[in-house]
Design an enzyme around this catalytic site. Sequence first.
Site, PDB file in Angstrom:
ATOM      1  N   HIS A  49       0.836  -1.223   0.000  1.00  0.00           N
ATOM      2  CA  HIS A  49       0.000   0.000   0.000  1.00  0.00           C
ATOM      3  C   HIS A  49       0.865   1.265   0.000  1.00  0.00           C
ATOM      4  CE1 HIS A  49      -3.285  -2.722   1.326  1.00  0.00           C
ATOM      5  NE2 HIS A  49      -2.330  -3.252   2.054  1.00  0.00           N
TER       6      HIS A  49
ATOM      7  N   SER B 189      16.030  21.037 -16.258  1.00  0.00           N
ATOM      8  CA  SER B 189      14.837  21.812 -16.582  1.00  0.00           C
ATOM      9  C   SER B 189      15.259  23.086 -17.285  1.00  0.00           C
ATOM     10  CB  SER B 189      14.089  22.122 -15.279  1.00  0.00           C
ATOM     11  OG  SER B 189      13.401  23.346 -15.384  1.00  0.00           O
TER      12      SER B 189
ATOM     13  N   LYS C  80      16.891  21.266 -10.981  1.00  0.00           N
ATOM     14  CA  LYS C  80      16.211  20.023 -11.361  1.00  0.00           C
ATOM     15  C   LYS C  80      17.108  19.019 -12.078  1.00  0.00           C
ATOM     16  CE  LYS C  80      12.270  19.090 -11.396  1.00  0.00           C
ATOM     17  NZ  LYS C  80      11.214  19.682 -12.229  1.00  0.00           N
TER      18      LYS C  80
ATOM     19  N   GLU D 100      10.408   7.903 -17.029  1.00  0.00           N
ATOM     20  CA  GLU D 100       9.117   8.546 -17.322  1.00  0.00           C
ATOM     21  C   GLU D 100       8.660   8.241 -18.747  1.00  0.00           C
ATOM     22  OE1 GLU D 100       8.677  12.620 -14.911  1.00  0.00           O
ATOM     23  OE2 GLU D 100      10.494  12.513 -16.096  1.00  0.00           O
TER      24      GLU D 100
END
Length: 462
Positions: A158, A279, A285, A292
């Site tokens: 979970h 970024s 970043k 992804e």
Amino acid sequence: MTEQTTWSQRFESALHPAIAQFNASIGFDIELIEYDLTGSVAHAKMLAHTGIISAPEAEQLVNGLEQIRSEYRQGKFNPGIDAEDVHFAVERRLTELVGDVGKKLHTARSRNDQVGTDTRLYLRDQIRQIRTQLRQMQGVLLTLAESHVETLIPGYTHLQRAQPLSLAHHLLAYWEMVQRDWQRLGEIYQRVNISPLGCGALAGTTFPIDRHYSASLLDFGDVYRNSLDGVSDRDFAIEFLTAASLIMVHLSRLSEEIILWASQEFGFVTLKDNCSTGSSIMPQKKNPDVPELVRGKTGRVFGHLQAMLVLMKGLPLAYNKDLQEDKEALFDSVKTVKGCLEAMTILLREGLEFCPPRLASAVAEDFSNATDVADYLASKGVPFREAYNLVGKVVRTCLGAGKLLKDLTVLEWKEIHPAFEEDIYDAIAPNQVVSARNSYGGTGFEQVRRALAEAQERMVSL
Ligand code: ARG
């Protein structure tokens, strides 16, 4: 182009240019050209073997086909939309090259069995390549796992801390998934590797062909027993797309974990510069683009599977032009799976690094050893459910007091239950918690070492 199409004698006027464009598959089925040539070579040889054409004729055909192959490889064969599809394009060029004998190639054959043959030859090849890639990824997972047997990582259910794990055990879970992907593709291969060549348009042919002969030249394991089935079947492609989808499920789950692990919140891995991007606006970043993209590309493979199922469900026997739509679904899925496997393998091999200190502090600072306290009591004769309830209460008290289980004194333990002794501290130390789970297939170090050795063997022996 003013040139007539193959079937233009039957027609009074030419195809509307937009419809010609709409109808044509040459824009994408050129991908099949090498397989089309190989299939045609086998067909030509079979025609000579059975006396349907002469041996010198077959030789001319084969030479012409091989010449087209070399033209194609040199980038000199670029048929336009007027060719309609790769099959017509090859036949037309062949006739240019070898003259009228080129027109004999299509004896006892239809584009329907031809395209079925090409697609199977293509997919067979791609399955072999994908299986090799799966093995490479397994090799990388195994190497990574070998160096992290005693690195601990929180295990979750979970997405809540559950029980600590050997990192190798976690990585080996993916190894097992990939193993099944590899096996699944091997099983599907058997059903891809069946020859429809000679099924004709739908009903077979009046010529005394030898389907087993051409099938054996093409290394097919079997031939379709029913000509209608041979030209209409695309379930082999659906099976492949199912297997491809499952590969993507596995890659996507691993991607999701890597993305989470690379976040500041988890901090379990750092991505190296060779596999991450920055970024355009936020200078701090470092983005996990590879996992992804893999996660994102998963959707298109699922989509192709769905498209193919819908494509097939209402088709009457035998060939329908709808079937031309199978190709882009297959080609894009193959390309996507291969690209994702390659990127993920590079990422695992050289694009990320686990952070042992962060992992060690993560497993030391939670209640993922609570089950072990209950097990401790249960092993001293306290019924497990009773022990479980007692420990639940202890966890609640600790949470209130801002303490961990390891912070309790012996006296406090004894107050909870007289069965507790000094050795409770060893029993709940993360290393012990992991190593004690020595049941078959568990995360105990002994089990993990056995699993690693077996995985090594299973990669070579199967
Ligand atoms: N381009 C067609 C396809 O991909 C080849 C088969 C065409 N057959 C036909 N009867 N029109 O399916």
